[in-house]
Design an enzyme around this catalytic site. Structure first.
Site, short mmCIF file in Angstrom:
data_model
loop_
_atom_site.label_atom_id
_atom_site.label_comp_id
_atom_site.label_asym_id
_atom_site.label_seq_id
_atom_site.Cartn_x
_atom_site.Cartn_y
_atom_site.Cartn_z
N GLY A 234 0.82 -1.21 0.00
CA GLY A 234 0.00 0.00 0.00
C GLY A 234 0.85 1.26 0.00
N GLY A 462 2.24 -6.71 4.10
CA GLY A 462 3.50 -7.24 3.62
C GLY A 462 4.63 -7.06 4.61
NE ARG A 585 13.09 -6.90 23.12
CZ ARG A 585 12.47 -7.62 24.05
NH1 ARG A 585 11.50 -7.08 24.78
NH2 ARG A 585 12.83 -8.87 24.27
CB ILE A 586 15.12 -5.11 16.17
CG1 ILE A 586 15.80 -3.79 15.78
CG2 ILE A 586 14.69 -5.88 14.93
CD1 ILE A 586 14.91 -2.80 15.07
CD GLN A 595 8.42 -3.38 6.30
OE1 GLN A 595 7.95 -2.25 6.26
NE2 GLN A 595 8.13 -4.28 5.38
N GLY A 659 8.77 2.46 15.31
CA GLY A 659 8.37 2.06 13.97
C GLY A 659 9.55 1.99 13.02
N GLY A 661 8.86 0.97 9.43
CA GLY A 661 8.39 0.82 8.06
C GLY A 661 8.80 1.95 7.14
CD GLU A 662 5.67 5.68 7.23
OE1 GLU A 662 5.08 6.48 6.51
OE2 GLU A 662 5.37 5.45 8.41
#
Length: 699
Positions: A234, A462, A585-586, A595, A659, A661-662
């Site tokens: 998306g 995803g 923390r991953i 990602q 986060g 993702g970005e």
């Protein structure tokens, strides 16, 4: 079956991976409902005006065509909160590509043939689709996207900049960029005889889709079910409902049949949002030792006449570098263009390209190493708010990245390293992204057989959300990962926010952690075997996420890139690229690396291959498919590596994660652009760095 716990952060394999690669996973346009019809949207063929007539007789004569919906016969809906959903409600054409009709038929081919047989006449109006930095329609909005104030002034920038011994004053231009997920925007809708609406929608948030459709069709939320079981990407464009889900629901109501609608890819740039183009002026003043005295970033961008969306590109400058005097401004003009919207790291991706390129230019003016300049201006507190950072790993990322990349071995002089016709260079840029978390609900169930089931209306676009949420629950429950089942992607599950703003795992995981913790307490107080129905605990994080943190919470990172520029062809290749990130923390090292690298790959596309042209006469984007709008393919990506530093931040959420993702895309294009300048000695301030543009500027 092993019930041995795995440590949180382990590289667990995606639990839906096999279904996806074998084709067992079903997406929004793959439901195969009995009696399903197929819909084809008809986009406006003029850039502004209104529809004066739709001649449907030839379309209806096509074999298999059931109906043609227009503004004259489409079901009426309530005025939605998002105006882009108000389709087929009037004759207005706000931009080329706006839906003006919908053909519904037995097959997709018949629907397309019917659409081609329509005869539509328009009354055209003058249009304006070209963004310029001095456009007479520019205005200053109250807020930019995300609710950030459009203007922030600190101190007296003009005075400080004029007094600065070293200054740069540069302008960067970015064209529009487009979300092109592998799965196009698609919906399948059907109504039950009792009036219950069910939609299968390619969405980043089924709860939002449910609520929007309920409001549009005058229903209670319990009369709508939105399912987003599997979503093929998306990148922000599916963050809110798009017109195709409303059109599918309209057609299903009108025909009494289930209706499937998948947008043709060439229609997507006109309907699903795009990263708005920007013109960004950046001014930096500094002392000879590199200490910043003044920072200004002024952004000009466009929005549509349908709704206001202002790309918050100047906001990262409020976070990155401290200076006593600062100005960050957004101005916008409403043009006859499709509505811009979210695209991976809206604001940060475009804003940090300009800011981090300007920092590189300042380093050149100072004769200072670009890494050292960034380290010298690394603030302890957030410049915009004055809050202390909960953690700020930027310096660690820069130092670790420089060591791993071999940064300090390079010759800093530009245009000196060659391999025949190839000019070689390296560049660096910083990255940042804010920490977000929204209220979420979740339930945790313990069955009599010792297994567990977690339910939360999260969406996996995803990213591996199913897997990471199972890991969070298993960690709390002290059980094996294969002993936990995860239910997501259905609005009948506990409400949850959308997958966006790099906030999904933090938001859903917080609720899952709380529900699982409550279940552990309930089980500890229980004696004897569980009842046949098991035990369920529900939880929500409304209270926790509403609290304002006394800390500024952000993820940080650093990109290092090496490029080879072919002086004969103008082709730019990224030979290697390293991203080092500080993101708390991953929680799953496998999906996290995916990602980070995915974001870096999109940054590579932004820098080198992805370009979109607005035709001033026809009023639409000329690159509308994957042949003309080139997203990076495997051949474009060679040696991309992601690394992260260990970061223990207790001020985030129970998992301690930020986060991811970005942040991978933020700063990536700047690192590549800076490497190009180091390779060639030429600074280009417009992306992408395509061969024609490069050859024009090479000596």
């Amino acid at each position: 079956m092993s019930h041995a716990p795995q440590p949180l952060g382990a590289p667990a394999v995606r639990r839906e991976g096999r279904d996806k690669v074998t084709g067992a996973a079903r997406y929004a346009a793959e439901r195969g409902l009995p009696g399903c019809l197929y819909a084809w949207p008809v986009p406006a063929a003029v850039p502004a005006g209104r529809v004066t007539a739709v001649r449907t007789v030839d379309a209806l004569a096509q074999p298999g065509v059931h109906c043609v919906l227009t503004h004259e016969n489409a079901p009426r809906i309530e005025e939605p909160d998002d105006p882009i959903l108000a389709v087929l409600q009037n004759d207005r054409v706000p931009h080329r590509g706006w839906p003006v009709a919908l053909v519904v038929a037995d097959t997709l081919a018949s629907a397309r043939a019917g659409a081609q047989a329509l005869h539509i006449t328009y009354e055209t109006a003058p249009h304006d689709v070209v963004l310029t930095e001095d456009h007479p329609g520019l205005y200053t909005p109250e807020n930019a996207n995300g609710g950030y104030p459009a203007v922030r002034e600190r101190g007296d920038f003009d005075r400080a900049f004029e007094a600065s011994p070293v200054r740069v004053d540069v302008t960067y231009t970015l064209g529009a960029l487009h979300n092109h997920p592998m799965e196009p925007h698609a919906s399948t809708a059907h109504w039950s005889p009792e009036g219950h609406l069910t939609v299968y929608d390619s969405s980043q948030g089924a709860t939002t889709v449910r609520d929007s459709l309920a409001a549009a069709f005058g229903l209670r939320t319990d009369q709508v079910t939105a399912v987003s079981e599997h979503v093929g990407g998306g990148f922000g464009s599916k963050g809110t409902p798009r017109p195709q889900v409303v059109l599918a629901a309209m057609a299903a109501r009108h025909t009494g049949h289930p209706v499937e609608l998948a947008l043709p890819r060439w229609q997507m740039p006109g309907l699903v949002g795009h990263r708005a183009p920007t013109v960004q002026r950046v001014r930096l003043g500094a002392h000879p030792d590199g200490t910043l005295t003044s920072v200004a970033q002024e952004v000009v961008t466009h929005t549509s006449t349908v709704k206001e969306f202002v790309e918050q590109a100047a906001v990262p400058a409020r976070v990155m570098y401290g200076s006593p005097d600062s100005r960050t401004v957004h101005r916008v003009v409403a043009l006859d263009v499709p509505s811009p919207s979210w695209m991976r790291a809206p604001g940060e991706a475009s804003g940090m390209y300009a800011l981090e390129s300007a920092v590189d230019e300042l380093a050149a003016e100072l004769g200072m190493d670009p890494v050292e300049l960034r380290l010298r201006n690394d603030p302890a507190d957030e410049p915009d708010s004055g809050k202390p950072f909960s953690s700020r790993g930027l310096a660690a990322c820069l130092r670790e990245g420089a060591a791993r990349f071999g940064w300090h071995e390079r010759d800093p002089a530009p245009g000196t390293r060659r391999e025949g016709a190839l000019l070689l260079g390296s560049g660096v840029a910083s990255a940042t992204y804010p920490v977000y978390a929204s209220a979420s609900h979740a339930s945790a169930h313990a069955a009599a057989d010792g297994s567990y089931r977690i339910a939360v209306n999260a969406t996996d676009i995803g990213t591996g959300a199913r897997t990471v949420l199972a890991q969070i629950a298993a960690d709390v429950l002290r059980t094996g990962l294969d002993n936990v089942t995860i239910d997501i992607g259905d609005s009948d599950l506990p409400d949850a926010p959308l997958a966006g703003g790099s906030s999904g795992t933090a938001s859903w995981g917080w609720a899952v952690h709380k529900a699982a913790s409550g279940l552990v307490e309930r089980l500890a107080a229980h004696s004897g075997p569980l009842p046949d129905g098991g035990v369920t605990v529900t939880a929500d994080t409304t209270e926790e996420t509403a609290e304002e943190s006394p800390y500024a919470r952000h993820a940080f990172g650093a990109h290092f890139a090496e490029v080879a520029v072919d002086s004969r062809t103008g082709e730019v290749r990224v030979r290697r690229m390293l991203g080092v990130f500080a993101a708390g923390r991953i929680l799953n090292s496998r999906t996290a690396r995916s990602q980070f690298i995915g974001g870096m790959t999109m940054g590579l596309g932004m820098a080198l291959t992805e370009g979109s042209t607005m035709d001033p006469v026809f009023g639409d984007f000329t690159e509308r498919d994957l042949a003309s709008y080139h997203v990076p393919a495997c051949a474009d990506v060679s040696d991309l590596r992601a690394h992260w530093i260990e970061e223990d931040d207790p001020h985030l959420n129970p998992m301690g994660g930020k986060g991811i993702g970005e942040i991978g895309i933020v700063g990536a294009a700047a690192a590549i652009g800076n490497a190009f300048r180091h390779a060639t000695g030429v600074r280009l301030r417009t992306l992408p760095l395509t061969p024609d543009r490069v050859l024009t500027h090479l000596p």
